[in-house]
Design a protein around this motif. Structure first.
Motif, PDB file in Angstrom:
ATOM      1  N   THR A   6       0.842  -1.188   0.000  1.00  0.00           N
ATOM      2  CA  THR A   6       0.000   0.000   0.000  1.00  0.00           C
ATOM      3  C   THR A   6       0.879   1.240   0.000  1.00  0.00           C
ATOM      4  O   THR A   6       2.072   1.179   0.242  1.00  0.00           O
ATOM      5  N   ALA A   7       0.273   2.364  -0.276  1.00  0.00           N
ATOM      6  CA  ALA A   7       1.018   3.613  -0.253  1.00  0.00           C
ATOM      7  C   ALA A   7       1.552   3.867   1.153  1.00  0.00           C
ATOM      8  O   ALA A   7       0.889   3.576   2.139  1.00  0.00           O
ATOM      9  N   THR A   8       2.743   4.404   1.223  1.00  0.00           N
ATOM     10  CA  THR A   8       3.333   4.667   2.525  1.00  0.00           C
ATOM     11  C   THR A   8       2.772   5.960   3.098  1.00  0.00           C
ATOM     12  O   THR A   8       2.400   6.869   2.373  1.00  0.00           O
ATOM     13  N   THR A   9       2.719   6.000   4.423  1.00  0.00           N
ATOM     14  CA  THR A   9       2.319   7.221   5.097  1.00  0.00           C
ATOM     15  C   THR A   9       3.571   8.075   5.272  1.00  0.00           C
ATOM     16  O   THR A   9       4.691   7.605   5.081  1.00  0.00           O
ATOM     17  N   ALA A  10       3.399   9.321   5.642  1.00  0.00           N
ATOM     18  CA  ALA A  10       4.530  10.238   5.774  1.00  0.00           C
ATOM     19  C   ALA A  10       5.575   9.711   6.753  1.00  0.00           C
ATOM     20  O   ALA A  10       6.774   9.788   6.485  1.00  0.00           O
ATOM     21  N   TRP A  11       5.148   9.157   7.864  1.00  0.00           N
ATOM     22  CA  TRP A  11       6.123   8.697   8.846  1.00  0.00           C
ATOM     23  C   TRP A  11       6.925   7.505   8.344  1.00  0.00           C
ATOM     24  O   TRP A  11       8.088   7.336   8.714  1.00  0.00           O
ATOM     25  N   GLU A  12       6.335   6.658   7.512  1.00  0.00           N
ATOM     26  CA  GLU A  12       7.029   5.453   7.037  1.00  0.00           C
ATOM     27  C   GLU A  12       8.282   5.781   6.240  1.00  0.00           C
ATOM     28  O   GLU A  12       9.209   4.982   6.191  1.00  0.00           O
ATOM     29  N   GLN A  13       8.327   6.941   5.633  1.00  0.00           N
ATOM     30  CA  GLN A  13       9.504   7.345   4.872  1.00  0.00           C
ATOM     31  C   GLN A  13      10.721   7.529   5.772  1.00  0.00           C
ATOM     32  O   GLN A  13      11.851   7.498   5.297  1.00  0.00           O
ATOM     33  N   HIS A  14      10.501   7.715   7.059  1.00  0.00           N
ATOM     34  CA  HIS A  14      11.584   7.955   8.014  1.00  0.00           C
ATOM     35  C   HIS A  14      11.877   6.736   8.895  1.00  0.00           C
ATOM     36  O   HIS A  14      12.696   6.822   9.811  1.00  0.00           O
ATOM     37  N   ALA A  15      11.224   5.627   8.618  1.00  0.00           N
ATOM     38  CA  ALA A  15      11.366   4.430   9.457  1.00  0.00           C
ATOM     39  C   ALA A  15      12.732   3.772   9.276  1.00  0.00           C
ATOM     40  O   ALA A  15      13.247   3.668   8.160  1.00  0.00           O
ATOM     41  N   THR A  16      13.304   3.337  10.373  1.00  0.00           N
ATOM     42  CA  THR A  16      14.582   2.631  10.352  1.00  0.00           C
ATOM     43  C   THR A  16      14.482   1.339   9.547  1.00  0.00           C
ATOM     44  O   THR A  16      15.446   0.917   8.929  1.00  0.00           O
ATOM     45  N   CYS A  17      13.320   0.742   9.505  1.00  0.00           N
ATOM     46  CA  CYS A  17      13.135  -0.532   8.820  1.00  0.00           C
ATOM     47  C   CYS A  17      13.047  -0.407   7.308  1.00  0.00           C
ATOM     48  O   CYS A  17      13.063  -1.416   6.593  1.00  0.00           O
ATOM     49  N   ALA A  18      12.961   0.800   6.796  1.00  0.00           N
ATOM     50  CA  ALA A  18      12.834   0.994   5.348  1.00  0.00           C
ATOM     51  C   ALA A  18      13.981   0.282   4.637  1.00  0.00           C
ATOM     52  O   ALA A  18      15.148   0.493   4.947  1.00  0.00           O
ATOM     53  N   GLY A  19      13.627  -0.584   3.714  1.00  0.00           N
ATOM     54  CA  GLY A  19      14.619  -1.296   2.926  1.00  0.00           C
ATOM     55  C   GLY A  19      15.131  -2.593   3.528  1.00  0.00           C
ATOM     56  O   GLY A  19      15.934  -3.285   2.899  1.00  0.00           O
ATOM     57  N   THR A  20      14.681  -2.933   4.725  1.00  0.00           N
ATOM     58  CA  THR A  20      15.122  -4.196   5.327  1.00  0.00           C
ATOM     59  C   THR A  20      14.273  -5.345   4.789  1.00  0.00           C
ATOM     60  O   THR A  20      13.138  -5.142   4.371  1.00  0.00           O
ATOM     61  N   PRO A  21      14.790  -6.570   4.831  1.00  0.00           N
ATOM     62  CA  PRO A  21      14.002  -7.715   4.354  1.00  0.00           C
ATOM     63  C   PRO A  21      12.758  -7.926   5.212  1.00  0.00           C
ATOM     64  O   PRO A  21      12.816  -7.876   6.444  1.00  0.00           O
ATOM     65  N   ILE A  22      11.633  -8.154   4.571  1.00  0.00           N
ATOM     66  CA  ILE A  22      10.365  -8.344   5.277  1.00  0.00           C
ATOM     67  C   ILE A  22      10.419  -9.546   6.226  1.00  0.00           C
ATOM     68  O   ILE A  22       9.750  -9.571   7.256  1.00  0.00           O
ATOM     69  N   GLU A  23      11.237 -10.537   5.904  1.00  0.00           N
ATOM     70  CA  GLU A  23      11.364 -11.735   6.745  1.00  0.00           C
ATOM     71  C   GLU A  23      11.857 -11.393   8.151  1.00  0.00           C
ATOM     72  O   GLU A  23      11.557 -12.096   9.104  1.00  0.00           O
ATOM     73  N   LEU A  24      12.629 -10.308   8.271  1.00  0.00           N
ATOM     74  CA  LEU A  24      13.117  -9.901   9.588  1.00  0.00           C
ATOM     75  C   LEU A  24      11.954  -9.581  10.513  1.00  0.00           C
ATOM     76  O   LEU A  24      11.988  -9.870  11.702  1.00  0.00           O
ATOM     77  N   TRP A  25      10.901  -9.042   9.983  1.00  0.00           N
ATOM     78  CA  TRP A  25       9.767  -8.566  10.774  1.00  0.00           C
ATOM     79  C   TRP A  25       8.666  -9.597  10.926  1.00  0.00           C
ATOM     80  O   TRP A  25       7.921  -9.575  11.905  1.00  0.00           O
ATOM     81  N   TYR A  26       8.560 -10.511   9.962  1.00  0.00           N
ATOM     82  CA  TYR A  26       7.459 -11.478   9.960  1.00  0.00           C
ATOM     83  C   TYR A  26       7.901 -12.925   9.979  1.00  0.00           C
ATOM     84  O   TYR A  26       7.079 -13.815  10.135  1.00  0.00           O
TER      85      TYR A  26
END
Length: 120
Positions: A6-26
């Motif tokens: 989905t489209a990112t919200t404004a805060w998501e652009q500043h998230a530390t997780c941006a660009g990390t593999p999704i497997e790390l989180w799920y």
């Protein structure tokens, strides 16, 4: 973790997780994860979250979702930890027991819990 579908919200652009593999989180999709692997994966993800400037926003956005829609590490917490936090707030009368809490209320409570987290 950022939702790439989905489209990112404004805060998501500043998230530390941006660009990390999704497997790390799920966790991995292609195979079962051992308890040892899951422990270290979650620990690494949570460490990244503690350094994130938008942790409060991430966690607040997840906490207002229906429980069935909550997955993975978000804002440094597992689904179980998030449910325990909500249960504590319900028990203490800080959020309604019979309906979802408002985004504003959740953000206010999180800022009290994590005072050094970004409030924007």
């Amino acid at each position: 973790m950022l939702n790439t579908t989905t489209a990112t919200t404004a805060w998501e652009q500043h998230a530390t997780c941006a660009g990390t593999p999704i497997e790390l989180w799920y966790g991995p999709d292609e195979r079962p994860e051992s308890g040892h692997e899951a422990y270290w994966r979650r620990r690494h993800a949570k460490t990244l979250c503690t350094q994130c400037p938008v942790r409060t926003q991430c966690l607040a956005d997840e906490l207002i979702q229906p429980r069935a829609d909550q997955h993975g590490i978000r804002g440094g917490m597992t689904p179980r930890e998030r449910e325990q936090l909500l249960a504590t707030w319900r028990r203490d009368g800080l959020i309604p027991a019979d309906k979802p809490a408002s985004s504003e209320t959740v953000r206010r409570l999180l800022i009290q819990k994590f005072p050094t987290a970004s409030a924007s």
